[in-house]
Design a protein around this motif. Structure first.
Motif, PDB file in Angstrom:
ATOM      1  N   ILE A  21     -31.745 -33.770 -23.242  1.00 31.58           N
ATOM      2  CA  ILE A  21     -33.099 -33.583 -22.238  1.00 31.58           C
ATOM      3  C   ILE A  21     -34.106 -32.820 -22.927  1.00 31.58           C
ATOM      4  CG2 ILE A  21     -33.682 -32.628 -20.152  1.00 31.58           C
ATOM      5  CD1 ILE A  21     -30.652 -32.983 -19.169  1.00 31.58           C
ATOM      6  N   LYS A  56     -29.158 -27.387 -16.155  1.00 30.85           N
ATOM      7  CA  LYS A  56     -28.902 -28.523 -16.986  1.00 30.85           C
ATOM      8  C   LYS A  56     -27.813 -27.878 -18.033  1.00 30.85           C
ATOM      9  CE  LYS A  56     -32.967 -31.054 -16.600  1.00 30.85           C
ATOM     10  NZ  LYS A  56     -33.715 -30.386 -15.579  1.00 30.85           N
ATOM     11  N   SER A  68     -30.489 -28.807 -24.279  1.00 27.43           N
ATOM     12  CA  SER A  68     -30.161 -29.310 -23.081  1.00 27.43           C
ATOM     13  C   SER A  68     -29.708 -30.909 -23.041  1.00 27.43           C
ATOM     14  CB  SER A  68     -31.077 -29.161 -22.077  1.00 27.43           C
ATOM     15  OG  SER A  68     -31.222 -27.723 -21.725  1.00 27.43           O
ATOM     16  N   LYS A  70     -27.593 -34.577 -21.325  1.00 30.41           N
ATOM     17  CA  LYS A  70     -27.396 -35.295 -20.438  1.00 30.41           C
ATOM     18  C   LYS A  70     -25.692 -35.888 -20.124  1.00 30.41           C
ATOM     19  CE  LYS A  70     -31.897 -37.806 -20.696  1.00 30.41           C
ATOM     20  NZ  LYS A  70     -32.239 -39.193 -20.688  1.00 30.41           N
TER      21      LYS A  70
END
Length: 93
Positions: A21, A56, A68, A70
């Motif tokens: 991210i 996150k 960060s 996903k």
């Protein structure tokens, strides 16, 4: 074999660029970019794994960077433990 996150026997974590991210350092206006290449993290340089201010899943690095990703917290934790144990493993394909 395609992967989103995998570990190596050398204690490294590979994160595919599509699984990231953001890579940033707090109190800085600049952000790092991966430019389509996998991000390679040495598990020994990770201070801790938690959630950032935007909830996150984030690896907090010793050098101050926050990465960060996903993926679920359990997957990120499994990758960190496998890398610290020097186990080669694909966590999420």
């Amino acid at each position: 074999m395609p992967y989103t996150i995998k570990t190596t026997k050398n204690g490294l974590i590979y994160i595919k660029s599509s699984g990231i991210i953001s890579i940033r350092k707090p109190n800085s206006i600049d952000r790092a970019k991966t430019e389509g290449h996998p991000l390679i993290i040495n598990a020994d340089h990770i201070s801790f794994l938690s959630f950032d201010t935007e909830n996150k899943v984030t690896y907090f690095m010793m050098n101050g960077f926050q990465i960060s990703v996903k993926i679920l917290f359990d997957e990120a934790e499994e990758a960190l433990q496998a890398a610290k144990s020097h186990i080669e493993k694909i966590i999420k394909a």
